[in-house]
Design an enzyme around this catalytic site. Structure first.
Site, short mmCIF file in Angstrom:
data_model
loop_
_atom_site.label_atom_id
_atom_site.label_comp_id
_atom_site.label_asym_id
_atom_site.label_seq_id
_atom_site.Cartn_x
_atom_site.Cartn_y
_atom_site.Cartn_z
N CYS A 41 0.84 -1.20 0.00
CA CYS A 41 0.00 0.00 0.00
C CYS A 41 0.88 1.25 0.00
CB CYS A 41 -0.89 0.01 1.24
SG CYS A 41 -2.04 1.41 1.27
N ASP A 43 0.39 3.77 1.73
CA ASP A 43 0.34 4.36 3.08
C ASP A 43 1.75 4.71 3.57
OD1 ASP A 43 0.25 4.48 6.06
OD2 ASP A 43 -1.86 3.99 5.73
N ARG A 45 2.98 4.98 6.35
CA ARG A 45 3.48 4.30 7.54
C ARG A 45 4.03 2.91 7.24
NH1 ARG A 45 -2.16 4.76 10.45
NH2 ARG A 45 -2.67 4.13 8.32
N HIS A 97 -2.15 -3.99 5.04
CA HIS A 97 -1.92 -3.57 6.43
C HIS A 97 -3.24 -3.25 7.11
CE1 HIS A 97 -2.48 0.89 5.92
NE2 HIS A 97 -2.32 0.54 4.66
N CYS A 100 -5.97 0.20 7.00
CA CYS A 100 -5.80 0.71 5.63
C CYS A 100 -6.98 1.61 5.24
CB CYS A 100 -5.68 -0.46 4.66
SG CYS A 100 -5.41 0.07 2.95
#
Ligand SMILES: [Zn+2]
Length: 209
Positions: A41, A43, A45, A97, A100
């Site tokens: 992803c 993302d 993080r 994750h 998400c």
């Protein structure tokens, strides 16, 4: 933080790499032969290399919203083609994750414009597994389970490609489904049964003759 700080970081990073290995960039410039393709992803993080403890050159990375592998997406299809046929990776990892935003958005009723067709692929995963998901009472658990099932379905999408079917006949290529847990930092192996899935979808999706 401004962008100047990033160039400062870069200087420090170069110094740190060179202090450990004066040849670091000479070797890096020579070429890549990563063993892994990571599809994760976007993302901020969930960084690919850092969570896996890998160095530059060790993993070929593709990231998009909710680690999707839609079969008409030229970007992810090109990445798989290049990684399998040219780089000869033997491990393809699809890593989702918990927490998400893409999965959460797909579970809500909202018109998100250009994101609609992208998120619809996640809704398709929900539809395929509707009985299991609807039986989960807790919204939090349902959200987690959809995240896992989405990883599983994207692994299947990877296995549907001609490149992966061919390579799995010719060499020991495998597809893995993982989830990153933001709260603990742990990578969780969903233990996707690659060969059973490959066998199971062969009747309909076999491309390699
Ligand atoms: Zn995400």
């Amino acid at each position: 933080m401004n962008t100047n700080a990033i160039f400062e970081n870069n200087k420090n990073w170069i110094a740190q790499k060179l202090s450990k290995d004066p040849e670091f960039f000479t070797k890096l410039a020579k070429g890549q032969s990563p063993e892994f393709l990571y599809i994760g992803c976007s993302d901020s993080r969930v960084t690919a290399e850092e969570v896996m403890g890998l160095e530059p050159g060790q993993v070929f990375v593709h990231r998009n919203i909710a680690n999707m592998v839609p079969n008409t997406d030229l970007s992810s299809m090109s990445v798989i083609n290049y990684a399998v046929n040219q780089l000869k990776v033997n491990h393809i990892i699809v890593c989702g994750h918990y927490g998400c935003g893409g999965i959460l958005a797909a579970m809500q009723q909202a018109d998100l414009g250009i994101l609609n067709p992208w998120l619809r692929s996640i809704r398709d995963v929900y539809r395929i597994h509707k009985a299991e998901l609807n039986a989960i009472v807790s919204d939090e658990e349902k959200y987690k389970r959809l995240t896992e099932l989405n990883v599983q379905e994207q692994c299947i999408n990877v296995i549907k490609t001609a490149e992966v079917q061919k390579a799995s006949n010719e060499r020991n290529l495998r597809v893995h489904g993982w989830v990153f847990d933001l709260e603990s930092g742990k990578l969780i192996d969903l233990k996707i049964d690659f060969y059973t899935i490959l066998k199971g979808i062969t009747e309909i999706y076999k491309i390699d003759s």
